[in-house]
Design a protein around this motif. Structure first.
Motif, PDB file in Angstrom:
ATOM      1  N   SER A 102      -4.706  11.807  -3.912  1.00 52.98           N
ATOM      2  CA  SER A 102      -3.754  11.516  -5.042  1.00 52.98           C
ATOM      3  C   SER A 102      -4.170   9.596  -5.511  1.00 52.98           C
ATOM      4  CB  SER A 102      -2.125  11.062  -4.939  1.00 52.98           C
ATOM      5  OG  SER A 102      -1.755  12.708  -4.402  1.00 52.98           O
ATOM      6  N   LEU A 103      -4.658   9.193  -4.507  1.00 52.23           N
ATOM      7  CA  LEU A 103      -4.875   7.759  -4.788  1.00 52.23           C
ATOM      8  C   LEU A 103      -6.039   7.115  -5.461  1.00 52.23           C
ATOM      9  CD1 LEU A 103      -3.718   4.821  -3.950  1.00 52.23           C
ATOM     10  CD2 LEU A 103      -4.475   4.769  -2.034  1.00 52.23           C
ATOM     11  N   ASP A 104      -6.741   8.240  -5.192  1.00 54.33           N
ATOM     12  CA  ASP A 104      -8.679   8.014  -5.958  1.00 54.33           C
ATOM     13  C   ASP A 104      -8.040   8.440  -7.683  1.00 54.33           C
ATOM     14  OD1 ASP A 104     -10.283   7.580  -3.603  1.00 54.33           O
ATOM     15  OD2 ASP A 104      -9.788  10.001  -3.066  1.00 54.33           O
ATOM     16  N   ARG A 105      -7.134   9.603  -7.565  1.00 48.25           N
ATOM     17  CA  ARG A 105      -6.565   9.948  -9.138  1.00 48.25           C
ATOM     18  C   ARG A 105      -6.199   8.788 -10.033  1.00 48.25           C
ATOM     19  NH1 ARG A 105      -6.162  14.674  -6.203  1.00 48.25           N
ATOM     20  NH2 ARG A 105      -3.974  14.735  -5.565  1.00 48.25           N
ATOM     21  N   PHE A 106      -4.637   7.927  -9.078  1.00 48.15           N
ATOM     22  CA  PHE A 106      -4.242   6.692  -9.768  1.00 48.15           C
ATOM     23  C   PHE A 106      -5.075   5.694  -9.608  1.00 48.15           C
ATOM     24  CE2 PHE A 106      -1.775   2.990  -8.058  1.00 48.15           C
ATOM     25  CZ  PHE A 106      -0.677   3.542  -8.910  1.00 48.15           C
ATOM     26  N   ALA A 107      -6.218   5.596  -9.321  1.00 44.86           N
ATOM     27  CA  ALA A 107      -6.778   4.069  -9.096  1.00 44.86           C
ATOM     28  C   ALA A 107      -8.335   4.232  -8.777  1.00 44.86           C
ATOM     29  CB  ALA A 107      -5.850   3.217  -8.306  1.00 44.86           C
ATOM     30  N   PRO A 108      -9.133   5.223 -10.187  1.00 44.81           N
ATOM     31  CA  PRO A 108     -10.135   4.804  -9.433  1.00 44.81           C
ATOM     32  C   PRO A 108     -10.898   4.229  -9.064  1.00 44.81           C
ATOM     33  CG  PRO A 108      -9.776   6.213 -11.424  1.00 44.81           C
ATOM     34  CD  PRO A 108      -8.258   5.433 -11.022  1.00 44.81           C
ATOM     35  N   GLY A 109     -12.319   4.138  -8.452  1.00 41.67           N
ATOM     36  CA  GLY A 109     -13.056   3.284  -7.779  1.00 41.67           C
ATOM     37  C   GLY A 109     -12.703   2.405  -6.560  1.00 41.67           C
ATOM     38  N   TRP A 110     -11.150   2.525  -6.007  1.00 41.03           N
ATOM     39  CA  TRP A 110     -10.383   1.205  -5.185  1.00 41.03           C
ATOM     40  C   TRP A 110     -11.069   1.433  -3.513  1.00 41.03           C
ATOM     41  CZ3 TRP A 110      -8.602   3.453  -0.590  1.00 41.03           C
ATOM     42  CH2 TRP A 110      -8.246   4.535  -0.424  1.00 41.03           C
ATOM     43  N   ARG A 111     -11.923   2.671  -3.777  1.00 40.66           N
ATOM     44  CA  ARG A 111     -12.668   2.297  -2.757  1.00 40.66           C
ATOM     45  C   ARG A 111     -13.486   1.374  -2.611  1.00 40.66           C
ATOM     46  NH1 ARG A 111     -10.592   7.433   1.000  1.00 40.66           N
ATOM     47  NH2 ARG A 111      -9.880   8.643   0.042  1.00 40.66           N
ATOM     48  N   ASP A 112     -14.139   1.114  -3.780  1.00 37.58           N
ATOM     49  CA  ASP A 112     -14.878   0.582  -3.818  1.00 37.58           C
ATOM     50  C   ASP A 112     -14.636  -0.791  -3.693  1.00 37.58           C
ATOM     51  OD1 ASP A 112     -17.312   2.925  -3.556  1.00 37.58           O
ATOM     52  OD2 ASP A 112     -17.201   2.449  -5.402  1.00 37.58           O
ATOM     53  N   ALA A 113     -13.196  -1.225  -3.287  1.00 39.88           N
ATOM     54  CA  ALA A 113     -12.996  -2.396  -4.122  1.00 39.88           C
ATOM     55  C   ALA A 113     -11.327  -3.062  -2.915  1.00 39.88           C
ATOM     56  CB  ALA A 113     -11.967  -2.491  -5.394  1.00 39.88           C
ATOM     57  N   VAL A 114     -11.222  -2.020  -2.163  1.00 41.25           N
ATOM     58  CA  VAL A 114     -10.513  -2.061  -1.449  1.00 41.25           C
ATOM     59  C   VAL A 114     -11.482  -2.254   0.018  1.00 41.25           C
ATOM     60  CG1 VAL A 114      -8.274  -1.344  -0.114  1.00 41.25           C
ATOM     61  CG2 VAL A 114      -8.334  -2.132  -2.947  1.00 41.25           C
ATOM     62  N   ASP A 115     -10.579  -2.571   1.120  1.00 44.43           N
ATOM     63  CA  ASP A 115     -10.850  -3.622   2.207  1.00 44.43           C
ATOM     64  C   ASP A 115     -10.093  -2.656   2.925  1.00 44.43           C
ATOM     65  OD1 ASP A 115     -12.081  -3.794   4.532  1.00 44.43           O
ATOM     66  OD2 ASP A 115     -11.482  -6.425   5.005  1.00 44.43           O
ATOM     67  N   THR A 116      -9.633  -1.190   3.439  1.00 49.02           N
ATOM     68  CA  THR A 116      -8.828  -0.939   4.373  1.00 49.02           C
ATOM     69  C   THR A 116      -8.912  -0.706   5.907  1.00 49.02           C
ATOM     70  OG1 THR A 116     -10.452   1.243   4.915  1.00 49.02           O
ATOM     71  CG2 THR A 116      -9.238   0.985   2.964  1.00 49.02           C
ATOM     72  N   GLN A 117      -9.930  -1.720   6.491  1.00 46.22           N
ATOM     73  CA  GLN A 117      -9.355  -2.374   7.646  1.00 46.22           C
ATOM     74  C   GLN A 117      -8.318  -4.015   7.888  1.00 46.22           C
ATOM     75  OE1 GLN A 117     -10.820  -0.908   9.994  1.00 46.22           O
ATOM     76  NE2 GLN A 117     -11.631   0.311   8.645  1.00 46.22           N
ATOM     77  N   GLN A 118      -7.703  -4.219   6.420  1.00 47.03           N
ATOM     78  CA  GLN A 118      -6.702  -4.805   6.365  1.00 47.03           C
ATOM     79  C   GLN A 118      -5.842  -4.496   6.573  1.00 47.03           C
ATOM     80  OE1 GLN A 118      -7.441  -8.161   6.367  1.00 47.03           O
ATOM     81  NE2 GLN A 118      -9.892  -7.611   6.255  1.00 47.03           N
ATOM     82  N   PRO A 119      -4.050  -5.490   6.813  1.00 46.76           N
ATOM     83  CA  PRO A 119      -3.372  -4.359   7.319  1.00 46.76           C
ATOM     84  C   PRO A 119      -2.664  -3.982   6.504  1.00 46.76           C
ATOM     85  CG  PRO A 119      -3.547  -7.099   7.814  1.00 46.76           C
ATOM     86  CD  PRO A 119      -4.737  -6.914   7.346  1.00 46.76           C
ATOM     87  N   ASP A 120      -1.118  -3.017   6.937  1.00 47.34           N
ATOM     88  CA  ASP A 120      -1.384  -1.946   5.695  1.00 47.34           C
ATOM     89  C   ASP A 120      -0.903  -2.433   3.831  1.00 47.34           C
ATOM     90  OD1 ASP A 120      -1.773   0.298   6.733  1.00 47.34           O
ATOM     91  OD2 ASP A 120       0.214   0.729   7.820  1.00 47.34           O
ATOM     92  N   GLU A 121      -0.085  -3.682   4.385  1.00 48.70           N
ATOM     93  CA  GLU A 121       0.192  -4.423   3.276  1.00 48.70           C
ATOM     94  C   GLU A 121      -0.377  -5.088   2.363  1.00 48.70           C
ATOM     95  OE1 GLU A 121       3.477  -5.666   0.605  1.00 48.70           O
ATOM     96  OE2 GLU A 121       3.896  -4.574   2.112  1.00 48.70           O
TER      97      GLU A 121
END
Length: 107
Positions: free
Chosen positions: A62-81
């Motif tokens: 769902s997040l890929d549809r909501f905010a396309p390209g977020w995977r390239d822009a966000v460091d998911t290793q950071q804390p959830d907040e």
């Protein structure tokens, strides 16, 4: 819907989806093509809170549809907040790429 409305008029869209996936960025992109429109979007932050790690792990989520390209822009290793705020920052940036003026977000 866009074909049925008067494109010379002023429009208002209230988007209140059940989940982030229901608020595909493509919907906003199409609405933004109207000459005069205000959009009020209720973003389901609770969905993002509950399902963040699931969305990260699932390609085409769902997040890929909501905010396309977020995977390239966000460091998911950071804390959830931090990740949540970065995703929302990315989404706001997407809105600016389609010439949407942004109001301050309000919880």
């Amino acid at each position: 819907m866009l074909a049925a409305i008067d494109h010379r008029s002023y429009h208002f869209a209230f988007l209140d989806p059940f989940s982030l996936g229901s608020l595909s960025f493509d919907i906003i992109r199409k609405l933004a093509q109207l000459r005069s429109i205000d959009i009020l979007a209720h973003v389901s932050f609770q969905d993002l809170n509950r399902n963040l790690r699931f969305y990260i792990d699932e390609q085409g989520s769902s997040l890929d549809r909501f905010a396309p390209g977020w995977r390239d822009a966000v460091d998911t290793q950071q804390p959830d907040e931090t990740v949540r705020l970065a995703i929302m920052g990315h989404w706001r940036g997407l809105l600016q790429t389609i010439s949407m003026e942004l109001a301050d977000a309000r919880p």
